[in-house]
Design an enzyme around this catalytic site. Structure first.
Site, PDB file in Angstrom:
ATOM      1  N   ASP A   1       3.660   9.324  -1.049  1.00  0.00           N
ATOM      2  CA  ASP A   1       2.521   8.514  -0.613  1.00  0.00           C
ATOM      3  C   ASP A   1       2.259   7.428  -1.632  1.00  0.00           C
ATOM      4  O   ASP A   1       2.406   7.651  -2.843  1.00  0.00           O
ATOM      5  CB  ASP A   1       1.272   9.385  -0.463  1.00  0.00           C
TER       6      ASP A   1
ATOM      7  N   HIS B   1       0.810  -1.210   0.000  1.00  0.00           N
ATOM      8  CA  HIS B   1       0.000   0.000   0.000  1.00  0.00           C
ATOM      9  C   HIS B   1       0.847   1.264   0.000  1.00  0.00           C
ATOM     10  O   HIS B   1       0.332   2.348  -0.294  1.00  0.00           O
ATOM     11  CB  HIS B   1      -0.929   0.010   1.219  1.00  0.00           C
TER      12      HIS B   1
END
Length: 491
Positions: free
Chosen positions: A364, A156
């Site tokens: 991110d 992720h």
């Protein structure tokens, strides 16, 4: 029929009281209640002794199987190697890594313990889907125990270039262990390509298209699967929340001022100090916007027992106080810095009210706040997304967002001014572009793509699952909501 076995660091057990469940628990119940399945992982409890066997709970067709960690396990595996070595290095911040052999030993020990417990649960035809950096070596340990199940892994968070990966001490035991999965999924093509080059450095032979590798006698498939949201459902949630008394009161508190919103877990990767600097520059250089805009930054605290995060909390709070001290007056507070968690419904309503969102992480994996903000907008009068070029979401939403470099304070301030002053026609066009992407690549599309790559159509394992397409789509809604849960809970 084969089972789907989902493995994550944390498992949210069902509440016996029947109270409102968290977003992750709701997602798992919705995904697995009609077809059965297992959710395996850590209970979140720290106990004096390790679990002898998983604690099993059955609720609405889902089997929850959880184990406790000891204090030593928690400190070495979770607070130590996972969050003080892997997290910073994989976010391109090798300078912040704090390595100790004891923490690495604890990380490997806990992964072996997870494998021991999981090995007693697995059936030969189970499909195993393991999530995130906490459990990179888990497939290798399961293979050593004789399990040849189809195993997929999804990361992720970002995957940096090979030379940064090598900053992880004994990286072959951790990051390199991903080669024991049948499929390793990433958020972006860049993440996938970075890992492919790392495998090549480690002696692997990459396929010409970069989507596979032959290493150590094993074939591993590499894929790009940008995590998505339930676009239509979140849009409905925002429309409903916008009419609630709570959101109406929030809207009234703005006194017709424009709203900038930011929602981030307190973490150095989110770039909150950089964002505050940009907002301060905006206030200093564009005085005509004084008393016409409010910036609400919602930042739940995380890892509060880690000294670095305590220091970060003090620094960010101090910066917020400086901005308000310099620019506020008795009728206007330019920055509202809030350290609490809100429900997804409340956040959806806040997003819909906002005229601009600042989603500007330094790095991110994806950032689902960006996607949720877009989905929550009123298409007739949408807000503007100001998005970091270093967020995974930029690859999908770049055509409609205002892309910024979070290290460039002046450019971020200029983008903020542009967002607040953007004409309605341009806002509608930009929002329409992003919504087309979110509707075409929602959570259903993502789930289907990953499962089909993990269990190809021509294999007997894929035929054994024999799930309808709708069921396949719903089975794996967990990871996107799980990533969202991590964002706001810091798990």
């Amino acid at each position: 029929m084969s089972r789907i076995v989902v493995v994550s660091n944390r498992v949210a057990l069902p509440q016996k009281s029947g109270g409102s469940a968290g977003g992750l628990a709701v997602a798992v119940n919705a995904a697995l209640k009609d077809k059965g399945g297992i959710w395996f992982g850590w209970s979140g409890r720290v106990a004096p002794e390790p679990s002898d066997a998983p604690e099993v709970t059955h609720r609405a067709g889902i089997t929850y199987a959880v184990i406790d960690l000891t204090g030593e396990d928690y400190q070495e595996y979770y607070n130590g190697f996972a969050n003080r070595v892997l997290w910073p290095v994989l976010h391109y911040r090798a300078d912040l890594a704090e390595f100790s052999r004891a923490d690495l030993s604890g990380y490997m020990r806990v992964n072996r313990m997870f494998a021991d417990h999981l090995a007693r649960i697995l059936k030969p035809d189970d499909i195993v889907w393991i999530h995130d950096y906490h459990m990179m070596p888990l497939a290798r340990h399961l293979r050593e125990r004789g399990h040849m199940n189809r195993m997929g892994f999804f990361l992720h968070i970002p995957m940096p270039p090979a030379d940064i990966i090598q900053a992880v001490p004994q990286h072959a035991q951790t990051v390199g262990a991903l080669a024991h999965y049948d499929l390793v999924g990433f958020q972006t093509d860049g993440d996938r390509d970075n890992f492919a080059r790392y495998l090549e450095f480690s002696g692997g032979r990459i396929t010409p298209d970069g989507t596979g590798c032959d290493i150590g006698g094993r074939q591993v498939t590499l894929g790009t699967f940008p995590v998505a949201i339930e676009t239509a459902a979140f849009a409905r949630r925002a429309r409903h929340a916008h009419r609630t008394r709570y959101v109406k009161a929030f809207r009234e508190s703005l006194s017709d001022r424009k709203l900038i919103i930011g929602v981030d877990r307190l973490d150095y990767s989110k770039g909150i100090p950089n964002r505050f600097d940009a907002y301060e520059h905006f206030l200093r250089t564009v005085p005509e916007w004084h008393d016409r805009v409010s910036y609400v930054q919602i930042t739940p605290k995380s890892r509060t027992d880690v000294p670095e995060y305590q220091e970060m909390d003090r620094d960010v709070s101090h910066k917020a106080g400086q901005i308000n001290g310099a620019y506020s007056d008795v009728t206007w507070t330019p920055l509202r810095y809030v350290n609490r968690t809100y429900s997804r419904s409340a956040l959806a309503g806040f997003y819909r009210v906002a005229d601009a969102a600042m989603v500007t992480p330094l790095r991110d994996g994806m950032n689902l706040v960006a996607k949720e903000f877009v989905a929550a907008q009123d298409p007739c009068d949408p807000g503007v997304l100001v998005l970091s070029q270093f967020a995974g979401a930029a690859a999908e939403l770049g055509a409609g967002a205002l892309l910024v470099n979070p290290h460039d304070t002046e450019s971020m301030a200029a983008a903020l001014k542009r967002a607040l002053e953007m004409p309605l026609a341009e806002r509608r066009e930009r929002h329409s572009r992003m919504m087309r992407v979110l509707e075409a690549r929602d959570i259903d599309h993502w789930a289907e793509a990953f499962l089909e790559a993990l269990v190809p159509e021509e294999t007997s394992a894929r035929r054994a699952i024999a799930l309808p397409r709708a069921a396949i789509r719903s089975v794996v809604r967990l990871p996107a909501t799980w990533a969202r849960d991590l964002l706001l809970r810091g798990a």
